[in-house]
Design a protein around this motif. Structure first.
Motif, mmCIF file in Angstrom:
data_model
loop_
_atom_site.group_PDB
_atom_site.id
_atom_site.type_symbol
_atom_site.label_atom_id
_atom_site.label_comp_id
_atom_site.label_asym_id
_atom_site.label_seq_id
_atom_site.Cartn_x
_atom_site.Cartn_y
_atom_site.Cartn_z
ATOM 1 N N PRO A 173 0.830 -1.206 0.000
ATOM 2 C CA PRO A 173 0.000 0.000 0.000
ATOM 3 C C PRO A 173 0.866 1.259 0.000
ATOM 4 O O PRO A 173 2.038 1.228 0.387
ATOM 5 C CB PRO A 173 -0.794 -0.118 1.307
ATOM 6 N N PHE A 174 0.269 2.351 -0.435
ATOM 7 C CA PHE A 174 0.983 3.622 -0.448
ATOM 8 C C PHE A 174 1.110 4.163 0.975
ATOM 9 O O PHE A 174 0.157 4.144 1.751
ATOM 10 C CB PHE A 174 0.237 4.639 -1.311
ATOM 11 N N ARG A 175 2.310 4.640 1.309
ATOM 12 C CA ARG A 175 2.565 5.290 2.589
ATOM 13 C C ARG A 175 3.290 6.607 2.320
ATOM 14 O O ARG A 175 4.295 6.636 1.611
ATOM 15 C CB ARG A 175 3.448 4.420 3.503
ATOM 16 N N TRP A 176 2.777 7.661 2.914
ATOM 17 C CA TRP A 176 3.460 8.935 2.781
ATOM 18 C C TRP A 176 4.876 8.863 3.350
ATOM 19 O O TRP A 176 5.822 9.428 2.792
ATOM 20 C CB TRP A 176 2.683 10.037 3.504
ATOM 21 N N SER A 177 5.048 8.165 4.467
ATOM 22 C CA SER A 177 6.349 8.110 5.127
ATOM 23 C C SER A 177 7.384 7.324 4.329
ATOM 24 O O SER A 177 8.583 7.488 4.536
ATOM 25 C CB SER A 177 6.208 7.490 6.522
ATOM 26 N N HIS A 178 6.944 6.476 3.399
ATOM 27 C CA HIS A 178 7.863 5.683 2.590
ATOM 28 C C HIS A 178 8.108 6.308 1.223
ATOM 29 O O HIS A 178 8.844 5.740 0.413
ATOM 30 C CB HIS A 178 7.317 4.264 2.403
ATOM 31 N N SER A 179 7.468 7.428 0.953
ATOM 32 C CA SER A 179 7.613 8.060 -0.361
ATOM 33 C C SER A 179 8.517 9.280 -0.261
ATOM 34 O O SER A 179 8.716 9.848 0.815
ATOM 35 C CB SER A 179 6.245 8.484 -0.900
ATOM 36 N N ASN A 180 9.066 9.672 -1.381
ATOM 37 C CA ASN A 180 9.866 10.896 -1.463
ATOM 38 C C ASN A 180 9.081 12.020 -2.123
ATOM 39 O O ASN A 180 9.667 12.947 -2.670
ATOM 40 C CB ASN A 180 11.154 10.614 -2.247
ATOM 41 N N LEU A 181 7.761 11.912 -2.072
ATOM 42 C CA LEU A 181 6.903 12.878 -2.756
ATOM 43 C C LEU A 181 6.756 14.130 -1.909
ATOM 44 O O LEU A 181 6.381 14.068 -0.736
ATOM 45 C CB LEU A 181 5.527 12.258 -3.020
ATOM 46 N N ASP A 182 7.059 15.265 -2.516
ATOM 47 C CA ASP A 182 6.993 16.539 -1.809
ATOM 48 C C ASP A 182 5.610 17.153 -2.010
ATOM 49 O O ASP A 182 5.425 18.074 -2.801
ATOM 50 C CB ASP A 182 8.087 17.475 -2.328
ATOM 51 N N GLU A 183 4.630 16.616 -1.311
ATOM 52 C CA GLU A 183 3.250 17.073 -1.429
ATOM 53 C C GLU A 183 2.673 17.290 -0.039
ATOM 54 O O GLU A 183 2.926 16.515 0.880
ATOM 55 C CB GLU A 183 2.391 16.049 -2.181
ATOM 56 N N LYS A 184 1.860 18.332 0.089
ATOM 57 C CA LYS A 184 1.179 18.578 1.353
ATOM 58 C C LYS A 184 0.117 17.502 1.563
ATOM 59 O O LYS A 184 -0.614 17.127 0.627
ATOM 60 C CB LYS A 184 0.515 19.956 1.347
ATOM 61 N N HIS A 185 -0.007 17.011 2.796
ATOM 62 C CA HIS A 185 -1.019 15.985 3.079
ATOM 63 C C HIS A 185 -1.511 16.112 4.522
ATOM 64 O O HIS A 185 -1.641 15.113 5.240
ATOM 65 C CB HIS A 185 -0.488 14.590 2.800
ATOM 66 N N ALA A 186 -1.808 17.341 4.922
ATOM 67 C CA ALA A 186 -2.331 17.584 6.278
ATOM 68 C C ALA A 186 -3.639 16.829 6.477
ATOM 69 O O ALA A 186 -4.524 16.844 5.626
ATOM 70 C CB ALA A 186 -2.561 19.082 6.488
ATOM 71 N N GLY A 187 -3.748 16.147 7.624
ATOM 72 C CA GLY A 187 -4.963 15.410 7.946
ATOM 73 C C GLY A 187 -5.057 14.040 7.322
ATOM 74 O O GLY A 187 -6.055 13.338 7.531
ATOM 75 N N HIS A 188 -4.037 13.612 6.571
ATOM 76 C CA HIS A 188 -4.071 12.310 5.912
ATOM 77 C C HIS A 188 -3.567 11.208 6.837
ATOM 78 O O HIS A 188 -2.639 11.435 7.640
ATOM 79 C CB HIS A 188 -3.176 12.315 4.673
ATOM 80 N N PRO A 189 -4.093 10.001 6.700
ATOM 81 C CA PRO A 189 -3.415 8.849 7.304
ATOM 82 C C PRO A 189 -2.069 8.650 6.611
ATOM 83 O O PRO A 189 -1.873 9.090 5.466
ATOM 84 C CB PRO A 189 -4.358 7.686 6.995
ATOM 85 N N ASP A 190 -1.152 8.002 7.278
ATOM 86 C CA ASP A 190 0.136 7.704 6.639
ATOM 87 C C ASP A 190 -0.032 6.571 5.633
ATOM 88 O O ASP A 190 0.344 6.700 4.474
ATOM 89 C CB ASP A 190 1.172 7.333 7.700
#
Length: 611
Positions: free
Chosen positions: A580-597
């Motif tokens: 599954p996609f995880r913000w913490s495992h990605s190098n994507l520089d995108e705002k994601h306030a309020g998102h699950p990881d």
């Protein structure tokens, strides 16, 4: 002596009473412990009231489980934020027909803004604010589009005020903007009463317009680049929204299956399933009829009063529709040049007006054709009432039809919408089953619609993924892409449709050379039978299944093999699982306030407080 004895007896009596009281309190405590306490699931409710002398007043009821006890007032709302549990939040708003439509619209907007103020601010932070500060070009574009929207808003409100009393369409447009006014007012009240009121959270008025013009921004960006700046537009991101409509018969039951997946930036993954039960009328006259589409369920976003990923289930006294849409490609610059942006109505407002006023696919198309402006879209409108009239003696034996290619699904006839107001003589279906499905190709300033029920009956499946359906529309858009992928016909359940759409979806974060925070961010699955059984599921988060990581037996079958069971889409055909996609495992520089990881959610089916 007597006095001493009497005093002792008195003290003894008091002591006994104290002991008895303590015992009773102990028993009461045990009784209270054993009592079943109310359990709350995080659903918060509120009611908005209105009086001529005092205006609007919101009563917040906190967490609730007894939803029927929530007073209706002008409107009531229940809101549950479970995005960390299943990837979705849920909003339900019901209005009171005893009040004028304007008061209903304002009240509904106030409630939604007040209860979802934090999600709205997070959504604005992740999208509008982030994108409009990305670079100098983005800043210049946002300054231009904000000015256009403010001028457009003033002109459209003026036009709606002039026409609302004699035009049902403009009356609904007027109500949309009343609700939007209420949303902004409610958001500011919600921030003011929150613990963060001193942080001075701010969203400009123009950005509430901008969030609700999200469906138009792709077109506005093209207009800005190609027409005003006379330069190429930025390259389109890979990945497209897609939808599939399938009809299936088994054991005397006819089932309509629908799948829809929206391709969007990952920053948009603050998702909400909304249910609006608004008792709007056709006109300002309170004696006029309630609109057919009074009850609308849709997948959407915080602060936006329509879906924008274009999936709606509509019901009411006369209207019972499923409306699904995807973006289509348009390379005809001349269509953009002819647009008058000052008179263009937001796509969100137009779609919601059509959803409320329409009682079938033809009338939905007719409403949308009244003001065709921005929007390169393709729509499927399914009439659920006609589905109820289908019987097994009709030619709907889809499981006997051969596999088809998408290009063979195109209609051979083509007419502008205004010429399709009469029934087509070439449609051979019985009159009671005609109109089950309409398809609309919408280009800037143009709209074409046709009853495609015969196509569905003939092939069993209609699949749309970003190219025009009608031949002439494809020519007008200057997009002649050919999709030679074979579309299986014998789907038997929603799991099969879901697997099919997942395999065709993309995940930009998995691209090895140039990862992007863009792809198919959800999956909606809906089915209904002619006996009235319904099923609806929604999945939030990147949903693709890369071909190199998955194998489906369906793609090993021959195109001429119409009997092999290998063409069935079953979960058992799934070979490998993707991470599954995880913000913490990605190098994507995108705002994601309020998102699950981690976006590793199963399907969700909403449960509503009020029927």
């Amino acid at each position: 002596m007597l006095k001493v004895v009497g005093a002792s007896w008195y003290k003894t009596k008091i002591g006994s009473m104290i002991v008895l009281t303590a015992a009773l309190l102990a028993l009461g405590t045990l009784f209270i412990i054993d009592m079943e306490r109310p359990t709350y699931d995080g659903t918060f409710c509120a009611t908005v009231y209105w009086a001529k002398m005092t205006g609007f007043r919101v009563e917040f009821w906190g967490q609730q489980t007894d939803f029927d006890s929530i007073p209706l007032g002008v409107a009531r709302i229940c809101y549950k934020d479970t995005i960390f549990e299943n990837g979705w939040s849920q909003i339900e708003i019901e209005t009171n027909s005893a009040y004028s439509d304007r008061i209903q619209a304002l009240g509904a907007g106030i409630l939604e803004g007040a209860l979802t103020w934090k999600s709205i601010h997070n959504q604005w932070t992740n999208t509008i604010n982030a994108q409009c500060s990305r670079d100098e070009d983005s800043v210049a574009f946002c300054e231009w589009v904000r000015q256009e929207l403010r001028e457009n808003f003033d002109k459209i409100k003026e036009q709606a005020d002039l026409n609302a009393d004699h035009d049902h369409y403009w009356y609904q447009i007027q109500l949309f903007f009343h609700q939007l006014d209420g949303l902004e007012f409610g958001w500011r009240k919600g921030v003011k009463r929150s613990a963060l009121k001193r942080s001075r959270l701010e969203i400009p008025t123009e950005d509430f317009l901008l969030m609700n013009a999200g469906a138009d921004l792709r077109d506005l960006r093209i207009y800005y680049d190609r027409v005003l700046m006379n330069r190429p537009s930025p390259a389109n991101k890979d990945g497209r929204s897609s939808m599939l409509l399938n009809i299936f018969e088994e054991n005397g039951i006819i089932k309509l299956l629908i799948g829809h997946s929206a391709a969007k930036p990952y920053s948009l993954m603050l998702r909400i399933v909304k249910k609006y039960k608004f008792h709007y009328h056709f006109s300002r006259d309170p004696k006029s009829h309630i609109v057919p589409g009074s009850n609308i369920i849709f997948s959407g976003y915080p602060g936006v009063l329509a879906s924008t990923d274009d999936f709606y289930k509509i019901s009411g006294h006369h209207g019972h529709l499923i409306v699904a849409g995807v973006s289509i490609l348009n390379r005809n610059v001349e269509l953009w040049k002819k647009l008058d942006l000052s008179r263009n109505v937001f796509l969100c407002a137009r779609v919601m007006a059509a959803n409320r006023l329409a009682y079938n696919g033809r009338s939905w198309s007719r409403v949308m054709a009244k003001n065709p402006g921005t929007g390169a879209k393709q729509w499927l409108i399914s009439d659920r009432r006609i589905l109820r009239h289908l019987i097994t003696t009709k030619k709907v034996l889809v499981n006997k039809y051969p596999t088809i290619e998408t290009q063979t699904v195109k209609m051979s006839t083509y007419q502008p919408y205004e010429d399709t107001s009469r029934e087509k003589s070439q449609v051979k279906s019985d009159s009671e089953t005609r109109g089950l499905v309409w398809l609309v190709d919408q280009l800037p300033g143009r709209l074409y619609a046709e009853d495609v029920t015969e196509t569905l009956y003939s092939h069993g499946t209609i699949f749309c993924n970003g190219t025009a359906f009608f031949n002439a529309t494809a020519e007008l858009s200057q997009v002649q892409e050919q999709n030679h992928q074979k579309i299986p016909h014998n789907f038997t359940d929603l799991d099969g449709i879901g697997l099919f759409l997942r395999q065709r979806a993309i995940r930009g974060d998995l691209h090895e050379e140039d990862p992007k925070a863009y792809g198919n961010i959800d999956l909606k699955l809906y089915s209904e039978t002619n006996s009235g059984e319904m099923e609806f599921h929604a999945i939030s988060g990147p949903v693709s299944l890369p071909t190199k990581d998955y194998t489906f037996n369906a793609f090993t079958a021959s195109a001429d093999d119409t009997t092999s069971s290998t063409t069935d889409f079953k979960p058992s055909n799934l070979v490998k699982r993707v991470e599954p996609f995880r913000w913490s495992h990605s190098n994507l520089d995108e705002k994601h306030a309020g998102h699950p990881d981690a976006w590793n959610f199963e399907k969700m089916s909403p449960k509503w407080a009020w029927q």
